[in-house]
Scaffold this active site. Sequence first.
Site, PDB file in Angstrom:
ATOM      1  N   HIS A 195       0.879  -1.182   0.000  1.00  0.00           N
ATOM      2  CA  HIS A 195       0.000   0.000   0.000  1.00  0.00           C
ATOM      3  C   HIS A 195       0.913   1.228   0.000  1.00  0.00           C
ATOM      4  O   HIS A 195       1.798   1.350  -0.844  1.00  0.00           O
ATOM      5  CB  HIS A 195      -0.938  -0.107   1.214  1.00  0.00           C
ATOM      6  CG  HIS A 195      -2.107   0.829   1.239  1.00  0.00           C
ATOM      7  ND1 HIS A 195      -2.360   1.767   0.288  1.00  0.00           N
ATOM      8  CD2 HIS A 195      -3.124   0.958   2.155  1.00  0.00           C
ATOM      9  CE1 HIS A 195      -3.466   2.441   0.586  1.00  0.00           C
ATOM     10  NE2 HIS A 195      -3.956   1.972   1.730  1.00  0.00           N
ATOM     11  N   HIS A 241      -2.116  -2.263  -9.769  1.00  0.00           N
ATOM     12  CA  HIS A 241      -3.160  -1.774  -8.876  1.00  0.00           C
ATOM     13  C   HIS A 241      -4.300  -2.769  -8.850  1.00  0.00           C
ATOM     14  O   HIS A 241      -4.613  -3.374  -9.876  1.00  0.00           O
ATOM     15  CB  HIS A 241      -3.668  -0.393  -9.349  1.00  0.00           C
ATOM     16  CG  HIS A 241      -4.366   0.342  -8.269  1.00  0.00           C
ATOM     17  ND1 HIS A 241      -5.708   0.208  -8.044  1.00  0.00           N
ATOM     18  CD2 HIS A 241      -3.890   1.190  -7.324  1.00  0.00           C
ATOM     19  CE1 HIS A 241      -6.035   0.951  -6.999  1.00  0.00           C
ATOM     20  NE2 HIS A 241      -4.952   1.554  -6.543  1.00  0.00           N
ATOM     21  N   ASP A 267       2.287   5.721  -6.233  1.00  0.00           N
ATOM     22  CA  ASP A 267       3.518   5.724  -5.440  1.00  0.00           C
ATOM     23  C   ASP A 267       4.785   5.861  -6.275  1.00  0.00           C
ATOM     24  O   ASP A 267       5.832   6.223  -5.753  1.00  0.00           O
ATOM     25  CB  ASP A 267       3.602   4.449  -4.595  1.00  0.00           C
ATOM     26  CG  ASP A 267       2.550   4.454  -3.513  1.00  0.00           C
ATOM     27  OD1 ASP A 267       2.487   5.447  -2.776  1.00  0.00           O
ATOM     28  OD2 ASP A 267       1.779   3.497  -3.429  1.00  0.00           O
TER      29      ASP A 267
HETATM   30  N1  COA Z   1       5.230  -6.170 -10.264  1.00  0.00           N
HETATM   31  C1  COA Z   1       5.186  -7.285 -11.006  1.00  0.00           C
HETATM   32  N2  COA Z   1       4.047  -7.936 -11.298  1.00  0.00           N
HETATM   33  C2  COA Z   1       2.918  -7.426 -10.822  1.00  0.00           C
HETATM   34  C3  COA Z   1       2.881  -6.268 -10.040  1.00  0.00           C
HETATM   35  C4  COA Z   1       4.106  -5.634  -9.778  1.00  0.00           C
HETATM   36  N3  COA Z   1       4.149  -4.519  -9.048  1.00  0.00           N
HETATM   37  N4  COA Z   1       1.608  -5.997  -9.702  1.00  0.00           N
HETATM   38  C5  COA Z   1       0.862  -6.942 -10.242  1.00  0.00           C
HETATM   39  N5  COA Z   1       1.645  -7.815 -10.914  1.00  0.00           N
HETATM   40  C6  COA Z   1       1.211  -8.973 -11.684  1.00  0.00           C
HETATM   41  C7  COA Z   1       1.123 -10.209 -10.813  1.00  0.00           C
HETATM   42  O1  COA Z   1       2.325 -10.918 -10.772  1.00  0.00           O
HETATM   43  C8  COA Z   1       0.057 -10.957 -11.519  1.00  0.00           C
HETATM   44  O2  COA Z   1       0.613 -11.510 -12.686  1.00  0.00           O
HETATM   45  P1  COA Z   1       0.295 -12.993 -13.137  1.00  0.00           P
HETATM   46  O3  COA Z   1      -1.187 -12.991 -13.386  1.00  0.00           O
HETATM   47  O4  COA Z   1       1.155 -13.173 -14.317  1.00  0.00           O
HETATM   48  O5  COA Z   1       0.676 -13.828 -11.949  1.00  0.00           O
HETATM   49  C9  COA Z   1      -0.909  -9.880 -11.976  1.00  0.00           C
HETATM   50  O6  COA Z   1      -0.113  -8.713 -12.123  1.00  0.00           O
HETATM   51  C10 COA Z   1      -2.044  -9.603 -11.011  1.00  0.00           C
HETATM   52  O7  COA Z   1      -1.503  -9.394  -9.711  1.00  0.00           O
HETATM   53  P2  COA Z   1      -2.323  -9.528  -8.359  1.00  0.00           P
HETATM   54  O8  COA Z   1      -1.391  -9.992  -7.297  1.00  0.00           O
HETATM   55  O9  COA Z   1      -3.556 -10.338  -8.561  1.00  0.00           O
HETATM   56  O10 COA Z   1      -2.753  -8.068  -8.098  1.00  0.00           O
HETATM   57  P3  COA Z   1      -3.389  -7.531  -6.757  1.00  0.00           P
HETATM   58  O11 COA Z   1      -4.600  -6.791  -7.150  1.00  0.00           O
HETATM   59  O12 COA Z   1      -3.558  -8.582  -5.714  1.00  0.00           O
HETATM   60  O13 COA Z   1      -2.250  -6.553  -6.212  1.00  0.00           O
HETATM   61  C11 COA Z   1      -0.975  -4.677  -5.771  1.00  0.00           C
HETATM   62  C12 COA Z   1      -2.304  -5.198  -6.318  1.00  0.00           C
HETATM   63  C13 COA Z   1      -1.021  -3.163  -5.742  1.00  0.00           C
HETATM   64  C14 COA Z   1      -0.760  -5.189  -4.345  1.00  0.00           C
HETATM   65  C15 COA Z   1       0.168  -5.169  -6.705  1.00  0.00           C
HETATM   66  O14 COA Z   1       0.011  -4.592  -7.978  1.00  0.00           O
HETATM   67  C16 COA Z   1       1.551  -4.871  -6.143  1.00  0.00           C
HETATM   68  O15 COA Z   1       2.068  -5.669  -5.353  1.00  0.00           O
HETATM   69  N6  COA Z   1       2.166  -3.727  -6.516  1.00  0.00           N
HETATM   70  C17 COA Z   1       3.447  -3.352  -5.976  1.00  0.00           C
HETATM   71  C18 COA Z   1       3.259  -2.602  -4.663  1.00  0.00           C
HETATM   72  C19 COA Z   1       2.696  -1.230  -4.876  1.00  0.00           C
HETATM   73  O16 COA Z   1       3.146  -0.481  -5.718  1.00  0.00           O
HETATM   74  N7  COA Z   1       1.704  -0.898  -4.060  1.00  0.00           N
HETATM   75  C20 COA Z   1       1.061   0.400  -4.109  1.00  0.00           C
HETATM   76  C21 COA Z   1      -0.342   0.282  -4.606  1.00  0.00           C
HETATM   77  S1  COA Z   1      -1.078   1.862  -4.847  1.00  0.00           S
END
Ligand code: COA
Length: 380
Positions: A226, A265, A316
Amino acid sequence: MDGSKRRGQPIRGLEGVVAAETSLSFVDADNGKLYYRGYDIDELAGRVCFEEAVHLLWTGSLPSRGCLEELRSELIADMRLPQQVYEMIRLAPPSADPMVVLRTAISALDLFDPDTGRNTEAANLRKGKRLLAQVATIVASLHQLRSGGAVRSADRSLDFAGNVLYMFLGREPEEFERSVFDTLLVLHADHGLAASTFAARVTVSTLAGMHSAICAGLANLNGPLHGGANRKVIEMLEEIGGPERVEAYIDGMLARGQRIMGFGHRIYKTQDPRSRYLRRFAEELPRREGREDLLAVSSRIESLVYERKGIYPNVDFYSATVQEALGIPKEYFTCIFAVARTAGWVAHVMEQFRDNRLIRPTSKYIGGFDKTFVPIGDRG
Ligand code: COA
């Protein structure tokens, strides 16, 4: 055991679950848009100051000039802390994460708040104003205490954003810095049912008070999935060092199944509208000596991650380079996010109180049944 008790599949991460009704903000996933109380963020960004956005979120309408002045002067008057809380901040171990100090200080403020234990609309509005002002004051004071500067009192000639920068940096900001920071606060003020906002609403759904909800929000925001992502972003940019090293670094991370911080996201599957503004600010703000490469590294990461994974930067990613250019040390990036998001948490807490029902979902039990009890003396 009756099989009906075992039925029902959990929805991992509650994705797609509609858990509340809100009139505060809407994240339009398909069109990459964000609305505050019906206003497109593109209408607001750069055209309203943070206090106007706060007024909009808290009351449902943009303020008249008189109402804006009133809110601003109340917030500035509330930018002070009980002596005991200053002491607490001063005594926190120098190595403590500023977000942990902030969360602890907000918890302590509940001991001194004249409205503690009162959850009426009027009391919540008073507490909301104090909390917003005090979150900013704690963050600024902590930085000054730790960097050996003088803790500043708010200056009535400055607006909210100007005061946060003034108290934090220990100098009056340039007008361009102030306006960028003001818009950064507006862009971070609310974002639908983000994890921290949900945590705040769950907290008050038990009729616990606003300070508890803000503590829950802060605890939740600090996680790297987050708001804690902005700190991780700058660490990554520093570690990469130059644009020529981006490809190997990012490909290595992806090959190891690691997340690229500041990307992806849960809701947006297209561009995050907030990141457009922040990217522009990152480009426009002068870079400090020795930090010129950060922006080039960021741009290269953005295009490469899109190429490899088809995902976009979230709020972010460029907020990290913007804050860095404003002279904010990385340990405080998430705290600055928290200053802005306190406005949203307060609005959600008030909305939750207006039509409250305990938020208490259920779980799928997978722990087994009908085990035979063995007295302690007979266990091996
Ligand atoms: N880096 C690499 N791959 C990513 C990613 C990232 N930052 N965010 C999502 N993905 C990929 C996942 O590996 C997954 O790929 P796959 O289907 O090939 O396995 C796909 O995108 C979906 O990911 P998922 O884990 O289902 O997304 P989520 O909705 O649960 O997670 C976040 C959302 C924000 C937690 C996630 O995008 C993330 O961890 N981002 C990095 C942390 C961040 O920047 N947080 C701030 C949010 S405002």
